[in-house]
Design a protein around this motif. Structure first.
Motif, PDB file in Angstrom:
ATOM      1  N   LEU A 188     -22.127  -2.431  -0.337  1.00 56.68           N
ATOM      2  CA  LEU A 188     -21.657  -2.413   1.050  1.00 56.68           C
ATOM      3  C   LEU A 188     -20.732  -1.241   1.332  1.00 56.68           C
ATOM      4  O   LEU A 188     -20.423  -0.967   2.502  1.00 56.68           O
ATOM      5  N   SER A 189     -20.269  -0.553   0.310  1.00 53.99           N
ATOM      6  CA  SER A 189     -19.394   0.608   0.537  1.00 53.99           C
ATOM      7  C   SER A 189     -20.128   1.728   1.269  1.00 53.99           C
ATOM      8  O   SER A 189     -19.484   2.621   1.835  1.00 53.99           O
ATOM      9  N   ALA A 190     -21.470   1.710   1.257  1.00 48.34           N
ATOM     10  CA  ALA A 190     -22.226   2.743   1.972  1.00 48.34           C
ATOM     11  C   ALA A 190     -22.169   2.568   3.481  1.00 48.34           C
ATOM     12  O   ALA A 190     -22.359   3.537   4.223  1.00 48.34           O
ATOM     13  N   VAL A 191     -21.895   1.353   3.957  1.00 50.15           N
ATOM     14  CA  VAL A 191     -21.911   1.096   5.398  1.00 50.15           C
ATOM     15  C   VAL A 191     -20.841   1.891   6.147  1.00 50.15           C
ATOM     16  O   VAL A 191     -21.154   2.617   7.099  1.00 50.15           O
ATOM     17  N   PRO A 192     -19.560   1.819   5.765  1.00 51.41           N
ATOM     18  CA  PRO A 192     -18.569   2.628   6.503  1.00 51.41           C
ATOM     19  C   PRO A 192     -18.789   4.125   6.347  1.00 51.41           C
ATOM     20  O   PRO A 192     -18.437   4.901   7.240  1.00 51.41           O
ATOM     21  N   LEU A 193     -19.380   4.551   5.241  1.00 50.81           N
ATOM     22  CA  LEU A 193     -19.657   5.979   5.054  1.00 50.81           C
ATOM     23  C   LEU A 193     -20.732   6.455   6.027  1.00 50.81           C
ATOM     24  O   LEU A 193     -20.643   7.567   6.567  1.00 50.81           O
ATOM     25  N   PHE A 194     -21.764   5.643   6.261  1.00 51.76           N
ATOM     26  CA  PHE A 194     -22.797   6.007   7.235  1.00 51.76           C
ATOM     27  C   PHE A 194     -22.206   6.071   8.646  1.00 51.76           C
ATOM     28  O   PHE A 194     -22.523   6.975   9.424  1.00 51.76           O
ATOM     29  N   ILE A 195     -21.354   5.104   8.983  1.00 51.83           N
ATOM     30  CA  ILE A 195     -20.722   5.110  10.299  1.00 51.83           C
ATOM     31  C   ILE A 195     -19.816   6.327  10.456  1.00 51.83           C
ATOM     32  O   ILE A 195     -19.761   6.969  11.517  1.00 51.83           O
ATOM     33  N   PHE A 196     -19.102   6.685   9.389  1.00 49.73           N
ATOM     34  CA  PHE A 196     -18.247   7.868   9.417  1.00 49.73           C
ATOM     35  C   PHE A 196     -19.077   9.136   9.603  1.00 49.73           C
ATOM     36  O   PHE A 196     -18.684  10.058  10.339  1.00 49.73           O
ATOM     37  N   MET A 197     -20.237   9.200   8.946  1.00 49.17           N
ATOM     38  CA  MET A 197     -21.113  10.358   9.097  1.00 49.17           C
ATOM     39  C   MET A 197     -21.631  10.459  10.531  1.00 49.17           C
ATOM     40  O   MET A 197     -21.730  11.565  11.089  1.00 49.17           O
ATOM     41  N   ALA A 198     -21.951   9.322  11.148  1.00 46.17           N
ATOM     42  CA  ALA A 198     -22.398   9.352  12.536  1.00 46.17           C
ATOM     43  C   ALA A 198     -21.293   9.857  13.458  1.00 46.17           C
ATOM     44  O   ALA A 198     -21.550  10.625  14.399  1.00 46.17           O
ATOM     45  N   ALA A 199     -20.047   9.462  13.195  1.00 48.32           N
ATOM     46  CA  ALA A 199     -18.931   9.932  14.021  1.00 48.32           C
ATOM     47  C   ALA A 199     -18.740  11.438  13.863  1.00 48.32           C
ATOM     48  O   ALA A 199     -18.452  12.147  14.832  1.00 48.32           O
ATOM     49  N   ILE A 200     -18.904  11.956  12.648  1.00 51.05           N
ATOM     50  CA  ILE A 200     -18.771  13.394  12.418  1.00 51.05           C
ATOM     51  C   ILE A 200     -19.853  14.166  13.167  1.00 51.05           C
ATOM     52  O   ILE A 200     -19.591  15.196  13.808  1.00 51.05           O
ATOM     53  N   LEU A 201     -21.093  13.684  13.085  1.00 53.63           N
ATOM     54  CA  LEU A 201     -22.191  14.360  13.777  1.00 53.63           C
ATOM     55  C   LEU A 201     -21.974  14.373  15.284  1.00 53.63           C
ATOM     56  O   LEU A 201     -22.282  15.364  15.965  1.00 53.63           O
ATOM     57  N   GLU A 202     -21.440  13.272  15.814  1.00 52.25           N
ATOM     58  CA  GLU A 202     -21.211  13.213  17.257  1.00 52.25           C
ATOM     59  C   GLU A 202     -20.105  14.170  17.678  1.00 52.25           C
ATOM     60  O   GLU A 202     -20.243  14.909  18.667  1.00 52.25           O
ATOM     61  N   LYS A 203     -19.000  14.193  16.955  1.00 53.45           N
ATOM     62  CA  LYS A 203     -17.880  15.046  17.326  1.00 53.45           C
ATOM     63  C   LYS A 203     -18.200  16.527  17.118  1.00 53.45           C
ATOM     64  O   LYS A 203     -17.685  17.384  17.837  1.00 53.45           O
ATOM     65  N   ALA A 204     -19.048  16.836  16.147  1.00 57.44           N
ATOM     66  CA  ALA A 204     -19.385  18.236  15.872  1.00 57.44           C
ATOM     67  C   ALA A 204     -20.404  18.802  16.843  1.00 57.44           C
ATOM     68  O   ALA A 204     -20.643  20.014  16.855  1.00 57.44           O
ATOM     69  N   GLY A 205     -21.037  17.958  17.635  1.00 58.57           N
ATOM     70  CA  GLY A 205     -22.028  18.434  18.590  1.00 58.57           C
ATOM     71  C   GLY A 205     -23.390  18.709  17.998  1.00 58.57           C
ATOM     72  O   GLY A 205     -24.247  19.304  18.652  1.00 58.57           O
ATOM     73  N   ILE A 206     -23.621  18.290  16.757  1.00 61.29           N
ATOM     74  CA  ILE A 206     -24.915  18.548  16.110  1.00 61.29           C
ATOM     75  C   ILE A 206     -26.021  17.757  16.781  1.00 61.29           C
ATOM     76  O   ILE A 206     -27.166  18.220  16.883  1.00 61.29           O
ATOM     77  N   ILE A 207     -25.717  16.556  17.253  1.00 55.46           N
ATOM     78  CA  ILE A 207     -26.737  15.721  17.872  1.00 55.46           C
ATOM     79  C   ILE A 207     -27.255  16.372  19.149  1.00 55.46           C
ATOM     80  O   ILE A 207     -28.466  16.377  19.415  1.00 55.46           O
ATOM     81  N   GLU A 208     -26.345  16.932  19.961  1.00 51.56           N
ATOM     82  CA  GLU A 208     -26.775  17.601  21.185  1.00 51.56           C
ATOM     83  C   GLU A 208     -27.669  18.795  20.875  1.00 51.56           C
ATOM     84  O   GLU A 208     -28.694  19.012  21.541  1.00 51.56           O
ATOM     85  N   GLU A 209     -27.305  19.583  19.869  1.00 54.07           N
ATOM     86  CA  GLU A 209     -28.119  20.740  19.502  1.00 54.07           C
ATOM     87  C   GLU A 209     -29.472  20.318  18.947  1.00 54.07           C
ATOM     88  O   GLU A 209     -30.495  20.966  19.218  1.00 54.07           O
ATOM     89  N   LEU A 210     -29.498  19.225  18.190  1.00 54.26           N
ATOM     90  CA  LEU A 210     -30.763  18.716  17.658  1.00 54.26           C
ATOM     91  C   LEU A 210     -31.692  18.307  18.780  1.00 54.26           C
ATOM     92  O   LEU A 210     -32.886  18.670  18.789  1.00 54.26           O
ATOM     93  N   PHE A 211     -31.176  17.574  19.755  1.00 49.69           N
ATOM     94  CA  PHE A 211     -31.997  17.152  20.888  1.00 49.69           C
ATOM     95  C   PHE A 211     -32.469  18.362  21.696  1.00 49.69           C
ATOM     96  O   PHE A 211     -33.614  18.404  22.159  1.00 49.69           O
ATOM     97  N   ASP A 212     -31.606  19.354  21.858  1.00 48.75           N
ATOM     98  CA  ASP A 212     -31.962  20.539  22.634  1.00 48.75           C
ATOM     99  C   ASP A 212     -33.099  21.300  21.973  1.00 48.75           C
ATOM    100  O   ASP A 212     -34.035  21.760  22.633  1.00 48.75           O
ATOM    101  N   VAL A 213     -33.047  21.437  20.646  1.00 47.69           N
ATOM    102  CA  VAL A 213     -34.091  22.174  19.927  1.00 47.69           C
ATOM    103  C   VAL A 213     -35.430  21.440  20.014  1.00 47.69           C
ATOM    104  O   VAL A 213     -36.482  22.052  20.278  1.00 47.69           O
ATOM    105  N   VAL A 214     -35.414  20.121  19.800  1.00 48.29           N
ATOM    106  CA  VAL A 214     -36.662  19.356  19.860  1.00 48.29           C
ATOM    107  C   VAL A 214     -37.264  19.408  21.257  1.00 48.29           C
ATOM    108  O   VAL A 214     -38.484  19.546  21.424  1.00 48.29           O
ATOM    109  N   TYR A 215     -36.415  19.337  22.275  1.00 46.56           N
ATOM    110  CA  TYR A 215     -36.936  19.375  23.643  1.00 46.56           C
ATOM    111  C   TYR A 215     -37.515  20.747  23.977  1.00 46.56           C
ATOM    112  O   TYR A 215     -38.498  20.856  24.721  1.00 46.56           O
TER     113      TYR A 215
END
Length: 230
Positions: A65-92
């Motif tokens: 279960l220690s992997a669960v907070p790490l995955f959530i932390f990784m999602a927060a990092i991706l959101e704050k870094a703006g990588i998700i927006e760039e990923l969506f922009d490239v695919v579109y």
């Protein structure tokens, strides 16, 4: 206390109480936990109430279960870094010339995001803030836009790394590695079927998901290729 109540009324009281607590704005963990303790106290006995901590603590101390907070932390990092927006922009930019390309890009981006974070809530909220307004601005059908977002967002419970698979492996005492390996193909298959369905619907009825004009699509494709080269 050991009160007796028919299962019908017990279910109504339990789900009704859950709905009331959620409407009050309480977190889900406190809603379900408090209801469980309350109903065990009212309709169970002391042995059942004492059984609750003996079942909870062994699960909470499982190292998987220690992997669960790490995955959530990784999602927060991706959101704050703006990588998700760039990923969506490239695919579109690559799929914008197709009818329903923005909805297909939403599903593909949700698939890639699910393979990064493994959390459904992070995918739904993040892509809902980015993709849904973009689709509505381009006159996409509201049902198709919401459907592609919700269908793609739920892939987070299936495509590894999946928090749900981790919890299930701990509760059911199954191999986590086998669950993650076995969920790769079904997750990608569902994603491909979603994209195929959206594309087919939009080619049958182009009003559901209009494509970008050829000049705009080519301009976006060139800009994405230039950014990739840099």
């Amino acid at each position: 206390m050991g009160l007796e109540l028919p299962i019908l009324w017990l279910s109504i009281l339990m789900f009704g109480g859950l709905g009331v607590l959620l409407l009050l704005g309480l977190p889900m963990a406190f809603c379900t936990g408090s209801l469980a303790v309350l109903f065990l106290f009212l309709f169970g006995n002391s042995a059942m109430l004492n059984m609750l901590p003996s079942r909870v603590f062994p699960f909470m101390t499982d190292y998987q279960l220690s992997a669960v907070p790490l995955f959530i932390f990784m999602a927060a990092i991706l959101e704050k870094a703006g990588i998700i927006e760039e990923l969506f922009d490239v695919v579109y930019k690559w799929l914008g010339g197709l009818k329903g390309g923005l909805a297909s890009a939403t599903v593909v981006s949700c698939t890639l995001l699910a393979a990064m974070v493994g959390v459904v809530g992070a995918t739904e909220v993040t892509m809902g803030m980015i993709a849904l307004p973009a689709m509505l601005r381009r006159n996409y059908d509201a049902k198709l836009a919401c459907g592609s977002l919700l269908a793609g967002g739920t892939l987070g419970i299936l495509i590894p790394p999946s928090v749900m698979a981790i919890v299930y492996a701990v509760v059911a005492q199954q191999s986590l590695g086998e669950l993650l390996i076995g969920s790769v193909f079904p997750g990608l298959l569902l994603s491909g079927m979603y994209v195929a369905y959206v594309t087919a619907r939009c080619y049958i009825n182009p009003k559901l998901g209009p494509a970008l004009p050829p000049t705009s699509a080519s301009r976006l494709l060139k800009s994405s290729s230039f950014c990739a080269a840099r």
